[in-house]
Design an enzyme around this catalytic site. Sequence first.
Site, PDB file in Angstrom:
ATOM      1  CD  GLU A  77      -2.689  -1.311   2.343  1.00 31.10           C
ATOM      2  OE1 GLU A  77      -4.031  -1.494   2.179  1.00 31.10           O
ATOM      3  OE2 GLU A  77      -2.444  -0.928   3.556  1.00 31.10           O
ATOM      4  CB  CYS A 119       2.935   6.955   3.834  1.00 28.93           C
ATOM      5  SG  CYS A 119       3.359   5.723   4.936  1.00 28.93           S
ATOM      6  CB  CYS A 122       7.824  -5.997   8.076  1.00 28.38           C
ATOM      7  SG  CYS A 122       9.226  -5.480   8.983  1.00 28.38           S
ATOM      8  CB  CYS A 170       7.278  -4.335  15.675  1.00 29.36           C
ATOM      9  SG  CYS A 170       8.679  -3.761  15.264  1.00 29.36           S
ATOM     10  CB  CYS A 215       3.401  -3.599  13.577  1.00 24.87           C
ATOM     11  SG  CYS A 215       3.625  -3.118  11.685  1.00 24.87           S
ATOM     12  CB  CYS A 273       0.802   4.559  11.838  1.00 26.39           C
ATOM     13  SG  CYS A 273       1.414   5.842  11.238  1.00 26.39           S
TER      14      CYS A 273
HETATM   15  N1  SAH Z   1       9.659  -0.174   9.623  1.00 25.86           N
HETATM   16  C1  SAH Z   1       9.772   1.135   9.749  1.00 25.86           C
HETATM   17  C2  SAH Z   1       8.505   1.704   9.098  1.00 25.86           C
HETATM   18  C3  SAH Z   1       7.216   1.311   9.844  1.00 25.86           C
HETATM   19  S1  SAH Z   1       5.578   2.230   9.932  1.00 25.86           S
HETATM   20  C4  SAH Z   1       9.646   1.449  11.302  1.00 25.86           C
HETATM   21  O1  SAH Z   1       9.737   0.233  12.020  1.00 25.86           O
HETATM   22  O2  SAH Z   1       9.991   2.512  11.599  1.00 25.86           O
HETATM   23  C5  SAH Z   1       5.850   3.688  10.772  1.00 25.86           C
HETATM   24  C6  SAH Z   1       5.481   3.767  12.207  1.00 25.86           C
HETATM   25  O3  SAH Z   1       4.018   2.987  12.411  1.00 25.86           O
HETATM   26  C7  SAH Z   1       6.455   2.830  12.910  1.00 25.86           C
HETATM   27  O4  SAH Z   1       7.123   3.628  14.129  1.00 25.86           O
HETATM   28  C8  SAH Z   1       5.658   1.763  13.590  1.00 25.86           C
HETATM   29  O5  SAH Z   1       6.193   1.196  14.787  1.00 25.86           O
HETATM   30  C9  SAH Z   1       4.405   2.338  13.713  1.00 25.86           C
HETATM   31  N2  SAH Z   1       3.310   1.698  13.995  1.00 25.86           N
HETATM   32  C10 SAH Z   1       3.138  -0.031  13.619  1.00 25.86           C
HETATM   33  N3  SAH Z   1       1.981  -0.269  13.862  1.00 25.86           N
HETATM   34  C11 SAH Z   1       1.191   0.397  14.653  1.00 25.86           C
HETATM   35  C12 SAH Z   1      -0.062   0.556  14.836  1.00 25.86           C
HETATM   36  N4  SAH Z   1      -0.913  -0.295  14.899  1.00 25.86           N
HETATM   37  N5  SAH Z   1      -0.512   1.857  15.593  1.00 25.86           N
HETATM   38  C13 SAH Z   1       0.332   2.885  15.427  1.00 25.86           C
HETATM   39  N6  SAH Z   1       1.662   2.873  14.953  1.00 25.86           N
HETATM   40  C14 SAH Z   1       1.941   1.775  14.404  1.00 25.86           C
END
Ligand code: SAH
Length: 357
Positions: free
Chosen positions: A106, A119, A126, A130, A133, A348
Amino acid sequence: MSAGALSTTRAARAAGKLNLLGMPAATLVELFETLGQKSYRAKQVMQWLYQRHVTDFDAMTDLSASLRKELAEIAGAELPPVLEKEHSADGTRKWLLNVGAGQAVETVFIPEPNRGTLCISSQAGCALDCAFCATGHQGFNRNLTSAEILGQVVLASRDLGNTPITNVVFMGMGEPLANYRNVLPVVQILLDDMAYGLSRRRVTISTAGVVPQIDKLAAECNVALAVSLHAPTDELRDRLVPINKIHPIAELLASCWRYAENQASRSITFEYVLLDGVNDAAEDARRLVRLLKGIRGKINLIPFNDWEGSGFGRPSLPRILAFQAILLEHGITATIRWSKGEDIGAACGQLREEVTA
Ligand code: SAH
C-alpha cells in the site's frame, strides 16, 4: 562505454527488459552511452518519468523516433499494477498495488494545509515482527525492487494531478533499512533535481533500529531519520520491537547521535506508539525523559491504531495527554500524531494486505 552498462544491456536483451524506473542516474547515463547516445538523454528520460509521470517511450517526444523504438525494445518503465484506489473522508488516499505471488502493498497520501506527504512501502510484509504491527504480523514476503518502490511515487504523482507531493516518508509496509540496496537509489532519485528535487529534510526513512544501516545511510545519503523507539527500557523494547535484542537501546541511540552529527543542526524524530497499559505509564514517560534529555530530537507519539486480533489497545485521551505533558514539562518536544485515513485502513500500522482472489 562501461562494461557494467554493456552487460546490463546484453542481459536485458537476453532476459526480458530493463526497468528504467528506479535506475540510478549514473547507470542511465551509461546505458545511453552504450547505445551510442549523448549522456543528456538520461536527463531527458528522467524528466519524462519523474516530472511528467510519462512512462510510455512513444510519448517522449524530444527523443528521436529511432531511439524511442530502440528503447522500447530493450527497456520499459513498468509501474506496479493498481488493484484498488480508496479515498478517505478526510482527504487521505490509498493505493493498493499488486506485487505478484498473491502479495499486495500500500501507498498512502496524506494531505495537510501546507504539505502533501506520500507514505511508501519498501517490502511486501516485514520480518521484524514488532508485537503491535499488522504488517509484521503477516510475516515477510520479499523486498520490493527500486522500480516497485519508486513506481509508487510515479503512480501517486500522476493520480494527484496538481496536488504536489512535498514530502516522502518510508513509513508504509516494511523495514526500509532491511532493503537498503533497493531503497538507496530511490532516495537518490527523490533528491535529484532531474527527478523530484526534494530536499533532504523532506524525505524521511523510518527504521525500527537496524544500526549498521543507520551508519551506512549517514555516510551515503543523510536524509531525515525517524526511529521507532516505542519503549524506554531494553526489557520492554525486547518484547515490543524484537530487533532490540540484537541492537539494544544504548547502541541504537549512539548510532542516532552519530547520524545527527552528520546532519549539522538537524534532529532525529523518535516514534513512540502508545499502547494502553503497556508503555504509557507516567513512569515510562519519566524514563523516556532520562533517556532523551538534552538531545537534538523530538518525540512523535502515535496513539495505537487497532487491528483485529492485535491484543493491544489505544490509551484513553487523558492518558495520552498526560504522557505528552510529562515530556513537555521536561523540555522535550513531543507531538501527537493523530492518524489519518483510519476509515480506509490507511493509518500507521494498519497496512496488512494479501490478495485473496
Ligand atoms: N519499519 C519502519 C516503518 C514502519 S511504519 C519502522 O519500524 O520505523 C511507521 C511507524 O508506525 C513505526 O513507528 C511503527 O512502529 C508504527 N506502527 C506500527 N504499527 C502501528 C499501529 N498499529 N499503530 C500505530 N503505530 C504503528
